[in-house]
Design a protein around this motif. Structure first.
Motif, short mmCIF file in Angstrom:
data_model
loop_
_atom_site.label_atom_id
_atom_site.label_comp_id
_atom_site.label_asym_id
_atom_site.label_seq_id
_atom_site.Cartn_x
_atom_site.Cartn_y
_atom_site.Cartn_z
N UNK A 372 0.79 -1.22 0.00
CA UNK A 372 0.00 0.00 0.00
C UNK A 372 0.82 1.27 0.00
N UNK A 373 2.12 1.17 0.24
CA UNK A 373 2.98 2.35 0.15
C UNK A 373 3.13 2.80 -1.30
N UNK A 374 3.64 4.01 -1.46
CA UNK A 374 3.96 4.53 -2.79
C UNK A 374 5.38 5.10 -2.75
N UNK A 375 6.20 4.73 -3.71
CA UNK A 375 7.54 5.31 -3.85
C UNK A 375 7.47 6.47 -4.83
N UNK A 376 8.17 7.53 -4.49
CA UNK A 376 8.27 8.70 -5.37
C UNK A 376 9.75 9.00 -5.60
N UNK A 377 10.08 9.30 -6.85
CA UNK A 377 11.46 9.70 -7.16
C UNK A 377 11.43 11.05 -7.87
N UNK A 378 12.12 12.03 -7.29
CA UNK A 378 12.22 13.39 -7.81
C UNK A 378 13.57 13.49 -8.52
N UNK A 379 13.55 13.77 -9.82
CA UNK A 379 14.78 13.63 -10.62
C UNK A 379 15.06 14.92 -11.39
N UNK A 380 16.24 15.47 -11.16
CA UNK A 380 16.73 16.61 -11.94
C UNK A 380 17.65 16.07 -13.03
N UNK A 381 17.18 16.05 -14.27
CA UNK A 381 17.98 15.50 -15.37
C UNK A 381 18.98 16.51 -15.91
N UNK A 382 18.87 17.76 -15.51
CA UNK A 382 19.66 18.83 -16.09
C UNK A 382 21.08 18.86 -15.52
N UNK A 383 21.97 19.48 -16.26
CA UNK A 383 23.37 19.58 -15.86
C UNK A 383 23.62 20.71 -14.87
N UNK A 384 22.56 21.42 -14.50
CA UNK A 384 22.69 22.51 -13.55
C UNK A 384 21.77 22.29 -12.35
N UNK A 385 22.17 22.85 -11.22
CA UNK A 385 21.37 22.81 -9.99
C UNK A 385 19.98 23.40 -10.25
N UNK A 386 18.95 22.78 -9.66
CA UNK A 386 17.58 23.28 -9.83
C UNK A 386 17.08 23.79 -8.47
N UNK A 387 16.97 25.11 -8.31
CA UNK A 387 16.55 25.67 -7.01
C UNK A 387 15.04 25.64 -6.80
N UNK A 432 0.05 17.13 4.93
CA UNK A 432 -0.69 17.84 3.87
C UNK A 432 -1.07 16.97 2.68
N UNK A 433 -0.35 15.87 2.46
CA UNK A 433 -0.57 15.09 1.24
C UNK A 433 0.03 15.72 0.02
N UNK A 434 0.90 16.70 0.25
CA UNK A 434 1.66 17.32 -0.84
C UNK A 434 3.13 16.96 -0.62
N UNK A 435 3.75 16.37 -1.62
CA UNK A 435 5.12 15.91 -1.49
C UNK A 435 5.99 16.73 -2.43
N UNK A 436 6.95 17.43 -1.87
CA UNK A 436 7.72 18.38 -2.69
C UNK A 436 9.19 18.32 -2.34
N UNK A 437 10.01 18.80 -3.28
CA UNK A 437 11.44 18.96 -3.06
C UNK A 437 11.87 20.27 -3.69
N UNK A 438 13.03 20.75 -3.30
CA UNK A 438 13.64 21.90 -3.93
C UNK A 438 15.15 21.81 -3.75
N UNK A 439 15.86 22.60 -4.54
CA UNK A 439 17.32 22.63 -4.47
C UNK A 439 17.94 21.25 -4.72
N UNK A 440 17.52 20.63 -5.80
CA UNK A 440 18.10 19.34 -6.19
C UNK A 440 19.32 19.61 -7.06
N UNK A 441 20.46 19.01 -6.75
CA UNK A 441 21.68 19.29 -7.53
C UNK A 441 21.59 18.76 -8.97
N UNK A 442 22.51 19.21 -9.79
CA UNK A 442 22.59 18.70 -11.16
C UNK A 442 22.68 17.18 -11.15
N UNK A 443 21.90 16.56 -12.00
CA UNK A 443 21.86 15.09 -12.14
C UNK A 443 21.36 14.38 -10.89
#
Length: 453
Positions: A372-387, A432-443
Protein backbone atom coordinates in the motif's frame (compact mmCIF):
# COMPACT_ATOMS: atom_id res chain seq x y z
CA UNK A 1 18.68 -31.93 -16.85
CA UNK A 2 20.55 -29.57 -14.53
CA UNK A 3 22.21 -26.91 -16.64
CA UNK A 4 23.13 -24.61 -13.76
CA UNK A 5 21.80 -21.69 -15.81
CA UNK A 6 19.50 -19.07 -14.28
CA UNK A 7 19.67 -16.33 -16.90
CA UNK A 8 20.07 -16.57 -20.65
CA UNK A 9 20.49 -13.50 -22.86
CA UNK A 10 20.14 -14.13 -26.58
CA UNK A 11 21.29 -11.50 -29.09
CA UNK A 12 19.57 -11.45 -32.46
CA UNK A 13 22.14 -9.71 -34.63
CA UNK A 14 23.00 -9.47 -38.33
CA UNK A 15 19.81 -11.33 -39.16
CA UNK A 16 18.81 -10.67 -42.77
CA UNK A 17 15.11 -10.24 -42.08
CA UNK A 18 15.62 -7.63 -39.40
CA UNK A 19 19.00 -6.15 -40.29
CA UNK A 20 19.74 -4.61 -36.91
CA UNK A 21 22.67 -2.55 -38.11
CA UNK A 22 22.01 -2.28 -41.84
CA UNK A 23 25.60 -3.33 -42.36
CA UNK A 24 24.31 -4.39 -45.77
CA UNK A 25 21.66 -1.89 -46.83
CA UNK A 26 20.28 -4.24 -49.48
CA UNK A 27 18.79 -6.31 -46.66
CA UNK A 28 16.15 -3.59 -46.41
CA UNK A 29 14.42 -5.56 -49.17
CA UNK A 30 13.11 -7.85 -46.42
CA UNK A 31 11.94 -5.16 -44.00
CA UNK A 32 10.04 -2.76 -46.27
CA UNK A 33 7.26 -3.31 -48.79
CA UNK A 34 7.66 -2.05 -52.36
CA UNK A 35 6.37 1.35 -53.39
CA UNK A 36 2.69 0.97 -54.28
CA UNK A 37 0.89 2.98 -56.97
CA UNK A 38 -2.41 1.11 -57.28
CA UNK A 39 -4.29 -2.18 -57.06
CA UNK A 40 -6.63 -3.66 -59.68
CA UNK A 41 -9.48 -6.07 -58.95
CA UNK A 42 -11.42 -8.12 -61.49
CA UNK A 43 -13.98 -10.90 -61.47
CA UNK A 44 -17.72 -11.37 -60.87
CA UNK A 45 -18.55 -8.44 -63.18
CA UNK A 46 -16.09 -6.18 -61.35
CA UNK A 47 -13.19 -4.30 -62.92
CA UNK A 48 -11.78 -1.74 -60.54
CA UNK A 49 -8.49 0.13 -60.15
CA UNK A 50 -7.82 2.00 -56.91
CA UNK A 51 -5.02 4.58 -56.61
CA UNK A 52 -2.83 4.29 -53.50
CA UNK A 53 -2.68 8.05 -52.90
CA UNK A 54 -6.26 9.01 -53.76
CA UNK A 55 -8.14 5.90 -52.62
CA UNK A 56 -5.82 4.31 -50.06
CA UNK A 57 -5.72 4.89 -46.31
CA UNK A 58 -2.47 4.83 -44.35
CA UNK A 59 -2.70 2.90 -41.09
CA UNK A 60 -0.26 3.28 -38.19
CA UNK A 61 2.81 5.46 -38.61
CA UNK A 62 5.62 5.69 -41.12
CA UNK A 63 4.12 5.21 -44.59
CA UNK A 64 4.18 8.25 -46.89
CA UNK A 65 1.94 9.40 -49.75
CA UNK A 66 4.32 10.88 -52.31
CA UNK A 67 3.61 13.68 -54.78
CA UNK A 68 4.68 11.30 -57.54
CA UNK A 69 1.45 9.35 -56.92
CA UNK A 70 2.68 6.36 -54.90
CA UNK A 71 2.99 5.22 -51.29
CA UNK A 72 6.40 4.34 -49.79
CA UNK A 73 7.91 3.45 -46.39
CA UNK A 74 5.46 0.64 -45.63
CA UNK A 75 7.03 -1.38 -42.83
CA UNK A 76 8.02 -1.29 -39.14
CA UNK A 77 10.08 1.47 -37.56
CA UNK A 78 13.59 0.52 -36.53
CA UNK A 79 13.60 1.00 -32.75
CA UNK A 80 17.35 0.69 -32.19
CA UNK A 81 17.78 4.47 -32.13
CA UNK A 82 16.44 7.21 -29.88
CA UNK A 83 14.47 9.16 -32.50
CA UNK A 84 11.10 7.45 -32.18
CA UNK A 85 8.63 7.31 -29.33
CA UNK A 86 8.04 3.73 -28.11
CA UNK A 87 4.34 4.44 -27.52
CA UNK A 88 1.65 3.87 -30.15
CA UNK A 89 1.45 1.99 -33.43
CA UNK A 90 5.00 1.82 -34.78
CA UNK A 91 4.39 0.12 -38.10
CA UNK A 92 2.42 1.11 -41.19
CA UNK A 93 0.04 -0.39 -43.72
CA UNK A 94 -1.77 0.71 -46.86
CA UNK A 95 -5.49 -0.10 -46.70
CA UNK A 96 -8.22 -0.06 -49.34
CA UNK A 97 -11.96 -0.33 -48.78
CA UNK A 98 -13.63 -2.27 -51.59
CA UNK A 99 -17.33 -2.97 -52.15
CA UNK A 100 -18.25 -5.97 -54.33
CA UNK A 101 -21.68 -7.31 -55.43
CA UNK A 102 -21.02 -11.00 -54.78
CA UNK A 103 -19.15 -13.25 -52.39
CA UNK A 104 -16.42 -15.14 -54.20
CA UNK A 105 -12.89 -15.18 -55.56
CA UNK A 106 -11.40 -12.13 -57.27
CA UNK A 107 -8.20 -11.55 -59.21
CA UNK A 108 -5.96 -8.79 -57.87
CA UNK A 109 -2.74 -7.25 -59.15
CA UNK A 110 -0.54 -4.71 -57.41
CA UNK A 111 1.17 -1.96 -59.39
CA UNK A 112 4.51 -1.65 -57.59
CA UNK A 113 8.14 -0.59 -57.86
CA UNK A 114 10.74 -2.26 -55.68
CA UNK A 115 14.25 -1.57 -54.42
CA UNK A 116 16.68 -2.73 -51.76
CA UNK A 117 17.05 0.40 -49.68
CA UNK A 118 15.61 1.95 -46.54
CA UNK A 119 11.98 2.86 -47.22
CA UNK A 120 11.54 0.74 -50.32
CA UNK A 121 11.89 -3.02 -50.21
CA UNK A 122 10.61 -6.09 -51.99
CA UNK A 123 8.64 -8.12 -49.46
CA UNK A 124 4.88 -7.69 -49.68
CA UNK A 125 2.08 -9.10 -47.57
CA UNK A 126 -1.56 -8.88 -48.70
CA UNK A 127 -4.43 -9.63 -46.35
CA UNK A 128 -8.21 -9.24 -46.36
CA UNK A 129 -9.97 -8.20 -43.18
CA UNK A 130 -8.83 -6.57 -39.92
CA UNK A 131 -5.81 -7.91 -38.04
CA UNK A 132 -7.86 -9.99 -35.58
CA UNK A 133 -9.60 -11.97 -38.34
CA UNK A 134 -7.40 -11.45 -41.39
CA UNK A 135 -6.71 -13.98 -44.09
CA UNK A 136 -3.40 -13.59 -45.91
CA UNK A 137 -3.10 -14.22 -49.60
CA UNK A 138 0.45 -13.07 -50.32
CA UNK A 139 3.60 -13.17 -48.19
CA UNK A 140 6.66 -13.19 -50.41
CA UNK A 141 9.54 -11.38 -52.05
CA UNK A 142 8.53 -9.64 -55.28
CA UNK A 143 10.87 -9.33 -58.27
CA UNK A 144 13.24 -6.37 -58.35
CA UNK A 145 12.17 -3.59 -60.72
CA UNK A 146 14.56 -1.47 -62.76
CA UNK A 147 14.36 1.46 -60.31
CA UNK A 148 12.33 2.40 -57.26
CA UNK A 149 10.02 4.45 -59.54
CA UNK A 150 9.73 1.98 -62.43
CA UNK A 151 6.29 0.51 -61.80
CA UNK A 152 5.02 -2.84 -62.99
CA UNK A 153 2.11 -5.14 -62.20
CA UNK A 154 2.55 -8.10 -59.90
CA UNK A 155 1.38 -11.57 -60.77
CA UNK A 156 -2.32 -12.19 -60.18
CA UNK A 157 -3.28 -12.83 -56.58
CA UNK A 158 -6.54 -14.72 -56.00
CA UNK A 159 -8.36 -13.29 -52.98
CA UNK A 160 -11.76 -14.05 -51.45
CA UNK A 161 -14.13 -11.14 -50.81
CA UNK A 162 -17.56 -11.05 -49.21
CA UNK A 163 -20.60 -9.33 -50.64
CA UNK A 164 -20.55 -5.70 -49.53
CA UNK A 165 -17.65 -3.82 -47.99
CA UNK A 166 -14.18 -5.40 -47.57
CA UNK A 167 -10.81 -4.18 -46.32
CA UNK A 168 -7.66 -5.08 -48.27
CA UNK A 169 -4.37 -4.41 -46.47
CA UNK A 170 -0.89 -4.19 -48.03
CA UNK A 171 1.97 -4.36 -45.54
CA UNK A 172 5.28 -5.84 -44.44
CA UNK A 173 5.43 -7.01 -40.82
CA UNK A 174 8.26 -9.47 -41.44
CA UNK A 175 10.67 -7.48 -39.29
CA UNK A 176 8.60 -8.32 -36.20
CA UNK A 177 7.25 -11.70 -37.26
CA UNK A 178 10.57 -13.31 -38.06
CA UNK A 179 12.22 -12.08 -34.88
CA UNK A 180 9.30 -13.34 -32.83
CA UNK A 181 9.43 -16.70 -34.58
CA UNK A 182 13.18 -17.07 -34.00
CA UNK A 183 12.80 -16.48 -30.25
CA UNK A 184 9.73 -18.75 -30.17
CA UNK A 185 11.81 -21.57 -31.67
CA UNK A 186 14.45 -21.07 -28.98
CA UNK A 187 11.86 -21.06 -26.18
CA UNK A 188 10.23 -24.20 -27.58
CA UNK A 189 13.63 -25.89 -27.56
CA UNK A 190 14.25 -24.93 -23.94
CA UNK A 191 10.80 -26.14 -22.91
CA UNK A 192 11.25 -29.42 -24.78
CA UNK A 193 14.61 -30.06 -23.13
CA UNK A 194 13.27 -29.30 -19.65
CA UNK A 195 9.58 -28.31 -19.24
CA UNK A 196 10.27 -27.29 -15.64
CA UNK A 197 13.25 -25.04 -16.30
CA UNK A 198 13.32 -21.69 -14.46
CA UNK A 199 15.65 -19.90 -16.86
CA UNK A 200 14.94 -16.19 -17.31
CA UNK A 201 15.11 -15.56 -21.05
CA UNK A 202 16.37 -12.09 -21.98
CA UNK A 203 15.55 -10.92 -25.51
CA UNK A 204 18.13 -8.64 -27.06
CA UNK A 205 17.43 -7.30 -30.54
CA UNK A 206 18.03 -3.74 -29.29
CA UNK A 207 14.39 -2.72 -29.60
CA UNK A 208 14.52 -2.73 -33.38
CA UNK A 209 11.26 -4.64 -33.90
CA UNK A 210 9.35 -3.01 -31.01
CA UNK A 211 9.58 -6.05 -28.67
CA UNK A 212 7.47 -4.27 -26.06
CA UNK A 213 4.51 -5.44 -28.20
CA UNK A 214 5.45 -9.12 -28.49
CA UNK A 215 8.34 -9.94 -26.13
CA UNK A 216 6.02 -11.24 -23.39
CA UNK A 217 5.07 -14.15 -25.65
CA UNK A 218 8.56 -15.63 -25.79
CA UNK A 219 10.73 -14.08 -23.07
CA UNK A 220 10.96 -12.45 -19.66
CA UNK A 221 12.62 -9.16 -20.59
CA UNK A 222 13.54 -7.26 -23.73
CA UNK A 223 16.13 -4.62 -24.51
CA UNK A 224 14.49 -1.37 -25.61
CA UNK A 225 17.41 0.35 -27.42
CA UNK A 226 20.92 -0.09 -28.66
CA UNK A 227 23.69 -0.24 -26.04
CA UNK A 228 23.94 2.20 -23.12
CA UNK A 229 27.70 2.41 -23.81
CA UNK A 230 29.98 1.10 -26.54
CA UNK A 231 33.06 1.39 -24.31
CA UNK A 232 32.57 -1.36 -21.73
CA UNK A 233 36.21 -1.59 -20.74
CA UNK A 234 38.34 -4.62 -19.93
CA UNK A 235 40.47 -6.00 -17.12
CA UNK A 236 42.00 -2.90 -15.51
CA UNK A 237 39.81 -0.57 -17.57
CA UNK A 238 36.45 0.37 -15.97
CA UNK A 239 34.98 1.53 -19.26
CA UNK A 240 33.47 4.86 -20.19
CA UNK A 241 29.86 6.07 -20.07
CA UNK A 242 28.02 9.40 -20.29
CA UNK A 243 24.93 10.99 -18.80
CA UNK A 244 23.50 12.19 -22.11
CA UNK A 245 24.06 11.68 -25.81
CA UNK A 246 22.14 12.27 -29.04
CA UNK A 247 22.21 8.53 -29.79
CA UNK A 248 21.37 5.65 -27.43
CA UNK A 249 24.69 5.40 -25.60
CA UNK A 250 23.84 7.29 -22.42
CA UNK A 251 21.91 6.91 -19.19
CA UNK A 252 19.26 9.45 -20.17
CA UNK A 253 18.79 8.12 -23.72
CA UNK A 254 17.70 4.82 -22.18
CA UNK A 255 15.70 6.43 -19.38
CA UNK A 256 13.83 8.87 -21.62
CA UNK A 257 12.41 6.01 -23.64
CA UNK A 258 11.86 3.51 -20.85
CA UNK A 259 10.12 5.94 -18.52
CA UNK A 260 7.01 6.04 -20.73
CA UNK A 261 6.92 2.29 -21.39
CA UNK A 262 5.26 1.25 -18.13
CA UNK A 263 2.14 -0.03 -19.94
CA UNK A 264 4.21 -2.86 -21.45
CA UNK A 265 5.68 -4.08 -18.15
CA UNK A 266 4.28 -6.26 -15.38
CA UNK A 267 4.07 -9.64 -13.70
CA UNK A 268 1.84 -10.99 -16.46
CA UNK A 269 4.03 -9.55 -19.22
CA UNK A 270 7.72 -9.11 -18.53
CA UNK A 271 10.22 -6.32 -18.07
CA UNK A 272 11.51 -3.46 -20.20
CA UNK A 273 15.31 -3.58 -20.23
CA UNK A 274 17.16 -0.25 -20.68
CA UNK A 275 20.50 -2.11 -20.58
CA UNK A 276 22.99 -2.54 -17.76
CA UNK A 277 23.94 -0.15 -14.99
CA UNK A 278 27.07 1.85 -15.82
CA UNK A 279 27.80 2.77 -12.20
CA UNK A 280 31.56 2.64 -11.58
CA UNK A 281 32.57 3.59 -15.12
CA UNK A 282 34.64 6.62 -16.01
CA UNK A 283 32.53 9.66 -16.77
CA UNK A 284 29.79 8.82 -14.27
CA UNK A 285 29.86 10.79 -11.01
CA UNK A 286 28.57 9.60 -7.65
CA UNK A 287 25.47 11.79 -8.02
CA UNK A 288 24.78 10.43 -11.51
CA UNK A 289 25.24 6.91 -10.17
CA UNK A 290 22.72 7.45 -7.38
CA UNK A 291 20.12 8.78 -9.80
CA UNK A 292 20.88 6.02 -12.32
CA UNK A 293 20.26 3.40 -9.61
CA UNK A 294 17.05 5.07 -8.48
CA UNK A 295 15.75 5.31 -12.05
CA UNK A 296 16.41 1.65 -12.82
CA UNK A 297 14.91 0.45 -9.53
CA UNK A 298 11.78 2.56 -9.96
CA UNK A 299 11.31 1.30 -13.54
CA UNK A 300 11.67 -2.40 -12.59
CA UNK A 301 14.64 -2.66 -14.95
CA UNK A 302 16.87 -5.75 -14.72
CA UNK A 303 19.74 -4.76 -12.41
CA UNK A 304 22.80 -5.93 -14.34
CA UNK A 305 26.07 -4.46 -13.10
CA UNK A 306 28.55 -3.33 -15.73
CA UNK A 307 31.53 -3.11 -13.38
CA UNK A 308 34.30 -5.26 -11.98
CA UNK A 309 33.23 -6.16 -8.45
CA UNK A 310 36.87 -6.78 -7.53
CA UNK A 311 37.25 -3.00 -7.53
CA UNK A 312 34.42 -2.44 -5.04
CA UNK A 313 35.06 -2.32 -1.30
CA UNK A 314 32.25 -2.89 1.20
CA UNK A 315 31.17 0.50 2.47
CA UNK A 316 32.69 2.59 -0.33
CA UNK A 317 30.63 4.99 -2.47
CA UNK A 318 29.87 2.49 -5.23
CA UNK A 319 28.95 -0.21 -2.71
CA UNK A 320 26.60 2.18 -0.89
CA UNK A 321 24.74 2.72 -4.18
CA UNK A 322 24.52 -0.77 -5.64
CA UNK A 323 23.79 -2.38 -2.25
CA UNK A 324 21.00 0.03 -1.29
CA UNK A 325 18.45 -2.51 -0.07
CA UNK A 326 15.63 0.04 0.19
CA UNK A 327 15.92 0.82 -3.53
CA UNK A 328 16.34 -2.81 -4.54
CA UNK A 329 13.14 -3.59 -2.61
CA UNK A 330 11.31 -1.20 -4.95
CA UNK A 331 12.71 -3.00 -7.98
CA UNK A 332 11.74 -6.40 -6.56
CA UNK A 333 8.37 -5.41 -5.07
CA UNK A 334 5.79 -8.18 -5.37
CA UNK A 335 3.19 -5.92 -7.00
CA UNK A 336 5.47 -5.69 -10.03
CA UNK A 337 4.30 -2.27 -11.24
CA UNK A 338 6.79 -0.14 -13.19
CA UNK A 339 6.87 3.47 -12.05
CA UNK A 340 4.95 6.02 -14.06
CA UNK A 341 6.08 9.58 -14.68
CA UNK A 342 3.26 11.69 -13.23
CA UNK A 343 5.01 15.08 -13.40
CA UNK A 344 7.34 16.59 -15.99
CA UNK A 345 8.36 20.22 -15.96
CA UNK A 346 8.35 20.30 -19.80
CA UNK A 347 4.97 18.62 -20.31
CA UNK A 348 2.49 18.79 -17.47
CA UNK A 349 -0.46 17.78 -19.65
CA UNK A 350 0.77 14.30 -20.69
CA UNK A 351 3.78 13.50 -18.49
CA UNK A 352 3.09 9.77 -18.63
CA UNK A 353 3.18 9.48 -22.44
CA UNK A 354 5.20 12.37 -23.84
CA UNK A 355 8.51 11.26 -25.35
CA UNK A 356 10.94 13.98 -24.29
CA UNK A 357 14.65 13.98 -25.09
CA UNK A 358 15.41 17.47 -23.77
CA UNK A 359 17.13 16.87 -20.42
CA UNK A 360 16.69 20.44 -19.23
CA UNK A 361 13.81 19.28 -17.06
CA UNK A 362 12.57 17.79 -13.80
CA UNK A 363 10.60 14.50 -13.55
CA UNK A 364 8.64 12.91 -10.72
CA UNK A 365 7.97 9.16 -10.86
CA UNK A 366 5.39 7.28 -8.78
CA UNK A 367 5.46 3.55 -8.07
CA UNK A 368 2.73 1.73 -6.08
CA UNK A 369 3.95 -1.03 -3.77
CA UNK A 370 2.41 -4.28 -2.59
CA UNK A 371 1.87 -3.16 1.02
CA UNK A 372 0.00 0.00 0.00
CA UNK A 373 2.98 2.35 0.15
CA UNK A 374 3.96 4.53 -2.79
CA UNK A 375 7.54 5.31 -3.85
CA UNK A 376 8.27 8.70 -5.37
CA UNK A 377 11.46 9.70 -7.16
CA UNK A 378 12.22 13.39 -7.81
CA UNK A 379 14.78 13.63 -10.62
CA UNK A 380 16.73 16.61 -11.94
CA UNK A 381 17.98 15.50 -15.37
CA UNK A 382 19.66 18.83 -16.09
CA UNK A 383 23.37 19.58 -15.86
CA UNK A 384 22.69 22.51 -13.55
CA UNK A 385 21.37 22.81 -9.99
CA UNK A 386 17.58 23.28 -9.83
CA UNK A 387 16.55 25.67 -7.01
CA UNK A 388 12.82 25.49 -7.80
CA UNK A 389 10.17 23.58 -5.89
CA UNK A 390 8.55 20.59 -7.61
CA UNK A 391 5.60 18.82 -6.06
CA UNK A 392 2.87 16.21 -6.51
CA UNK A 393 -0.23 15.61 -4.43
CA UNK A 394 -1.95 12.51 -3.16
CA UNK A 395 -4.74 13.25 -5.64
CA UNK A 396 -2.28 13.34 -8.56
CA UNK A 397 -0.76 10.05 -7.48
CA UNK A 398 -4.19 8.43 -7.29
CA UNK A 399 -5.31 9.89 -10.62
CA UNK A 400 -2.39 8.30 -12.46
CA UNK A 401 -1.82 5.16 -10.39
CA UNK A 402 -5.08 4.47 -8.56
CA UNK A 403 -6.01 1.39 -10.59
CA UNK A 404 -2.68 -0.23 -9.76
CA UNK A 405 -2.54 0.81 -6.10
CA UNK A 406 -3.30 -1.44 -3.12
CA UNK A 407 -5.72 0.31 -0.75
CA UNK A 408 -6.05 3.49 -2.78
CA UNK A 409 -8.90 4.88 -0.67
CA UNK A 410 -6.93 4.45 2.54
CA UNK A 411 -3.98 6.20 0.92
CA UNK A 412 -6.06 9.15 -0.26
CA UNK A 413 -7.90 9.60 3.04
CA UNK A 414 -4.98 9.08 5.43
CA UNK A 415 -4.65 11.47 8.35
CA UNK A 416 -0.91 11.76 7.78
CA UNK A 417 1.97 10.14 5.93
CA UNK A 418 5.35 8.84 7.01
CA UNK A 419 7.99 9.78 4.45
CA UNK A 420 11.21 7.73 4.37
CA UNK A 421 14.20 9.03 2.40
CA UNK A 422 15.63 5.92 0.75
CA UNK A 423 19.15 7.34 0.58
CA UNK A 424 19.48 8.59 4.15
CA UNK A 425 16.76 6.49 5.85
CA UNK A 426 15.55 9.71 7.51
CA UNK A 427 11.84 9.64 8.42
CA UNK A 428 9.54 12.67 8.50
CA UNK A 429 5.81 13.17 8.96
CA UNK A 430 3.71 14.77 6.22
CA UNK A 431 0.31 16.21 7.19
CA UNK A 432 -0.69 17.84 3.87
CA UNK A 433 -0.57 15.09 1.24
CA UNK A 434 1.66 17.32 -0.84
CA UNK A 435 5.12 15.91 -1.49
CA UNK A 436 7.72 18.38 -2.69
CA UNK A 437 11.44 18.96 -3.06
CA UNK A 438 13.64 21.90 -3.93
CA UNK A 439 17.32 22.63 -4.47
CA UNK A 440 18.10 19.34 -6.19
CA UNK A 441 21.68 19.29 -7.53
CA UNK A 442 22.59 18.70 -11.16
CA UNK A 443 21.86 15.09 -12.14
CA UNK A 444 20.46 14.54 -8.66
CA UNK A 445 17.45 12.80 -7.18
CA UNK A 446 15.54 12.36 -3.96
CA UNK A 447 13.69 9.05 -3.72
CA UNK A 448 11.19 8.49 -0.93
CA UNK A 449 8.76 5.87 0.31
CA UNK A 450 5.37 7.21 1.46
CA UNK A 451 3.34 5.27 4.04
CA UNK A 452 -0.24 6.27 4.84
CA UNK A 453 -1.13 6.57 8.54
Amino acid sequence: MDWGVDFLKIDNCYYLWDNATFSDETNAKYTFAPNIRSITLSGNDVRLTLNAVKDGTLLGQGAVKNEADFVSNIGTFDGTHADMTPVGELSSELSFTVTVPKTGDYRMTVNYASAEEVGTGRWLQVAVGPLASEKRYLDKLLPLTETETTFTDSEEIIISLSEGENTIRLMNHRRQENTLHSYAALLEGLNAADPNHEILLSICEWGKTQPQHWGYKVGDSWRILNDITFNVGADGDPGQAVWEDDYTASITSQYNKNVIMDEFSGLDKGWNDPDMLVIGMNGITETMSQTHMAMWCMMNAPLMLGLDLRNVEKGDAVWQIIANEALIELNQDLLGIQAKRIYCSLDQEHPDQAYIKDNNRFDILAKPLANGDVALSFINLHKEHDPKEHAVTVEQIAAYMGKEMTGVEAFINAESYTVTDLWTNEKTKNMTGIFSVENIPAYGNQTIRVTAN
